[in-house]
Design an enzyme around this catalytic site. Structure first.
Site, PDB file in Angstrom:
ATOM      1  N   PRO A  35       0.832  -1.213   0.000  1.00  0.00           N
ATOM      2  CA  PRO A  35       0.000   0.000   0.000  1.00  0.00           C
ATOM      3  C   PRO A  35       0.859   1.253   0.000  1.00  0.00           C
ATOM      4  CG  PRO A  35       0.000  -1.029   2.162  1.00  0.00           C
ATOM      5  CD  PRO A  35       0.695  -1.978   1.245  1.00  0.00           C
ATOM      6  N   CYS A  36       0.237   2.392  -0.232  1.00  0.00           N
ATOM      7  CA  CYS A  36       0.987   3.636  -0.366  1.00  0.00           C
ATOM      8  C   CYS A  36       1.759   3.938   0.909  1.00  0.00           C
ATOM      9  CB  CYS A  36       0.056   4.790  -0.726  1.00  0.00           C
ATOM     10  SG  CYS A  36      -0.920   5.411   0.653  1.00  0.00           S
ATOM     11  N   LEU A  37       2.846   4.661   0.754  1.00  0.00           N
ATOM     12  CA  LEU A  37       3.729   4.956   1.884  1.00  0.00           C
ATOM     13  C   LEU A  37       3.011   5.747   2.974  1.00  0.00           C
ATOM     14  CD1 LEU A  37       6.966   5.922  -0.093  1.00  0.00           C
ATOM     15  CD2 LEU A  37       6.527   3.793   1.141  1.00  0.00           C
TER      16      LEU A  37
END
Length: 292
Positions: free
Chosen positions: A194-196
């Site tokens: 998933p996104c940072l």
């Protein structure tokens, strides 16, 4: 009770394998059939297992009427961007990268419980003109398992009329991996990424500097032999809480000096190891503590 003869056990095993193979084939057929109902689609494509399968299937069904679009921002790790680009190139997908501006939106940077809503809104703002030009709908790689998690971005998707073909075809995450394996996609066993920003503790500001620290620290941990890991940022990005699978905790302890050096070398002041082990969505435990 006497054991069944080996021949019977083999027949049962063969029947089980045939049933499993049939279920996967049915899942492929359902997904392809769903996509045939669209004139054109713009796939929000991050390069993960879900969006990669969706982009591949859409290209197979719709050809150049399927466009895979990767949103580029500080929350996308450079390694993930490269992986997405390589997959698209390997399979001849029509692929674009667009810059999104969620990092400039105060509501996103504030990192409240609805951060994902503002992130997805920025994504749709970038994809909508492309979809309009193609006469297409925006398609997301959401699967059935995603529906039970805290995902405010789904509200943004509903507001924009985005579709979720994997959900409509009845695919779980396990189905996505099985179908991808059947189709020979390298993303079949790709760990979730998933996104940072999802690593930043709710209530702490999301800044490019904190995201850079997380990306650098996770890259260093992978080089130490921890392909599945998370670096969760707390205390304004000064404290890193490292998660690895519980089976890897003893090795992380053995390598504690190198783990500590890798994480603090990325810019964190403190490094801790979570003894509960890795689990997706661990920061959602903080949601009840946020102001209502």
């Amino acid at each position: 009770m006497a054991d069944r003869p080996a021949s019977e056990r083999e027949k049962t095993a063969d029947a089980g394998r045939e049933s499993a193979a049939g279920a996967v084939s049915d899942a492929v057929d359902r997904l392809m059939a769903r996509l045939r109902r669209e004139d054109a689609v713009v796939v929000a494509y991050s390069g993960g297992a879900d969006s990669a399968l969706l982009a591949f299937a859409a290209a197979r069904v719709l050809g150049r009427r399927a466009l895979a679009v990767t949103a580029v921002s500080p929350s996308l790790a450079a390694s993930e961007r490269a992986t997405a680009r390589d997959f698209a190139r390997a399979h001849g997908l029509a692929h674009l990268e667009v810059c999104t501006d969620e990092a400039d939106r105060p509501e996103y940077a504030a990192n409240g419980a609805d951060r994902c809503y503002h992130c997805k809104s920025a994504l749709f703002d970038a994809l909508t003109p492309l979809a309009a030009a193609m006469g297409a709908r925006i398609a997301l790689g959401t699967n059935l398992d995603d529906l039970g998690d805290h995902r405010p971005g789904q509200r943004a998707a509903a507001e924009r009329g985005a579709i979720a073909p994997l959900v409509e075809a009845g695919l779980t995450k396990a189905d996505v991996r099985a179908v991808s394996r059947k189709l020979g996609l390298v993303t079949a066993d790709k760990p979730a990424a998933p996104c940072l920003a999802s690593r930043v503790s709710y209530g702490d500001p999301v800044t490019p500097e904190v995201l850079r620290r997380i990306e650098t620290a996770e890259g260093a941990l992978r080089e130490l032999g921890f392909p599945v890991c998370r670096v969760r940022a707390h205390a304004g990005g000064t404290l890193a809480r490292v998660e690895v699978p519980h089976t890897e905790i003893p090795r992380a302890c053995e390598l504690r000096e190198r783990v500590d050096a890798a994480v603090r070398g990325a810019g964190f002041t403190f490094c801790s190891l979570d003894l509960s082990g890795f689990a997706s969505g661990r920061l959602n435990a903080l949601l009840p503590l946020l102001p209502s």
